[in-house]
Design a protein around this motif. Structure first.
Motif, mmCIF file in Angstrom:
data_model
loop_
_atom_site.group_PDB
_atom_site.id
_atom_site.type_symbol
_atom_site.label_atom_id
_atom_site.label_comp_id
_atom_site.label_asym_id
_atom_site.label_seq_id
_atom_site.Cartn_x
_atom_site.Cartn_y
_atom_site.Cartn_z
ATOM 1 N N ASN A 56 0.824 -1.216 0.000
ATOM 2 C CA ASN A 56 0.000 0.000 0.000
ATOM 3 C C ASN A 56 0.859 1.267 0.000
ATOM 4 O O ASN A 56 0.544 2.250 -0.681
ATOM 5 C CB ASN A 56 -0.932 0.012 1.216
ATOM 6 N N VAL B 210 0.771 4.183 -2.919
ATOM 7 C CA VAL B 210 0.497 5.597 -2.654
ATOM 8 C C VAL B 210 1.679 6.473 -3.067
ATOM 9 O O VAL B 210 1.487 7.556 -3.633
ATOM 10 C CB VAL B 210 0.130 5.811 -1.167
ATOM 11 N N HIS C 210 -3.913 3.549 -10.022
ATOM 12 C CA HIS C 210 -3.945 3.138 -8.609
ATOM 13 C C HIS C 210 -5.289 3.395 -7.938
ATOM 14 O O HIS C 210 -5.438 3.104 -6.754
ATOM 15 C CB HIS C 210 -2.841 3.849 -7.836
ATOM 16 N N TYR D 148 -13.453 6.948 -5.593
ATOM 17 C CA TYR D 148 -12.414 7.791 -5.007
ATOM 18 C C TYR D 148 -13.134 8.870 -4.216
ATOM 19 O O TYR D 148 -13.460 9.935 -4.732
ATOM 20 C CB TYR D 148 -11.499 8.386 -6.083
ATOM 21 N N ASP E 105 -5.622 -0.459 6.595
ATOM 22 C CA ASP E 105 -5.939 -0.102 5.211
ATOM 23 C C ASP E 105 -5.497 1.309 4.838
ATOM 24 O O ASP E 105 -5.802 1.773 3.740
ATOM 25 C CB ASP E 105 -7.457 -0.182 5.002
ATOM 26 N N LEU F 55 -7.088 2.353 1.335
ATOM 27 C CA LEU F 55 -6.968 1.438 0.205
ATOM 28 C C LEU F 55 -7.826 0.202 0.423
ATOM 29 O O LEU F 55 -8.022 -0.234 1.571
ATOM 30 C CB LEU F 55 -5.514 1.005 -0.014
ATOM 31 N N GLU F 56 -8.333 -0.328 -0.661
ATOM 32 C CA GLU F 56 -9.024 -1.620 -0.647
ATOM 33 C C GLU F 56 -8.446 -2.451 -1.773
ATOM 34 O O GLU F 56 -8.359 -1.973 -2.922
ATOM 35 C CB GLU F 56 -10.534 -1.424 -0.829
ATOM 36 N N LYS G 144 -5.872 -0.777 -3.951
ATOM 37 C CA LYS G 144 -6.265 0.394 -4.748
ATOM 38 C C LYS G 144 -6.749 1.508 -3.822
ATOM 39 O O LYS G 144 -7.383 1.243 -2.784
ATOM 40 C CB LYS G 144 -7.400 0.027 -5.718
ATOM 41 N N ILE G 145 -6.495 2.754 -4.205
ATOM 42 C CA ILE G 145 -6.884 3.918 -3.407
ATOM 43 C C ILE G 145 -8.373 4.192 -3.616
ATOM 44 O O ILE G 145 -8.836 4.324 -4.761
ATOM 45 C CB ILE G 145 -6.054 5.138 -3.827
#
Lengths: 148, 148
Positions: free
Chosen positions: B29, B33, B52, B57, B97, B122-123, B126-127
């Motif tokens: 993660n 980022v 990403h 979002y 996360d 993030l999950e 992915k952001i």
């Protein structure tokens, strides 16, 4: 060249001393900082908060003098001018020697208040260094999600 | 009663899903980022950064519209008005996360710039959500330690 520098920076970030990533110590650091914050910012009790300070308290908040005295003076200011101020902790994180708080601080009830992120560094379970960033919560925003 | 509430809050903070604390995922993660930030804020390349982003979002920066479009518009604004802006990442943290960046952003070379803390959720690597707090670096400070 730029990629090499970025790679070195990334390696440096992950290259923390192994002892710093001890999950039990990180949980304990969270508890220390939460108690420091509650006793200090909310109860405005310097003596109760100061038990969590280490042999130094390096201050990066540009409005506060270095060391425990700067924090003591800030609490005295809050107690006198904003006795009902409240800091509500929205999120707490820990990584290595650091604890990070995402905070909604309101000086007088009913105000929109200020969004703050505090970063504390701990050594041996004691707070030794502090950085923060603060931004007033605006009246209007470009999205409906709120600052928290 | 107050102590009970505080205790519940503390328990809630530590009661993260076990999978969220996977150290390998947290390192990954951080990498995601850092790449998102470099491609986006420094290279101002929305397409390269957007790989990403997850299926949503959620934006909490009050100056940006929700969703990827808000970020795209912000990068377009930077590219046009502040093509030489630079964001220097001073610290990166991860917990569960979340990835947290402590950043010094300078819109035009030589300016004192702005201190920022960004928080990303993030999950699945992915952001999906972003909060930040920004404060101008002042000309004078009550201590000699700097904001970083």
């Amino acid at each position: 060249m730029k990629k090499t520098i970025l790679a070195l920076v990334v390696v440096a970030f992950f290259n923390q001393p192994a002892g710093a990533a001890d999950p039990k110590q990180m949980d304990e650091n969270k508890r220390v900082v939460l108690d420091f914050y509650e006793k200090g910012l909310n109860k405005k009790d310097f003596a109760a908060a100061a038990v969590h300070l280490g042999p130094r308290y390096t201050q990066h908040n540009p409005n506060a003098a270095d060391g425990p005295e700067g924090f003591r003076n800030f609490l005295a200011f809050l107690r006198e001018k904003f006795p009902n101020s409240r800091s509500e902790i929205k999120r707490v994180f820990a990584d290595g020697d650091y604890v990070i708080l995402h905070v909604h601080a309101v000086r007088s009830p009913g105000e929109r208040g200020v969004a703050i992120v505090d970063i504390f560094k701990l050594e041996n379970g004691k707070i030794v260094e502090h950085w923060d960033v603060a931004q007033p919560v605006p009246e209007k925003a470009a999205n409906a999600n709120g600052m928290f």
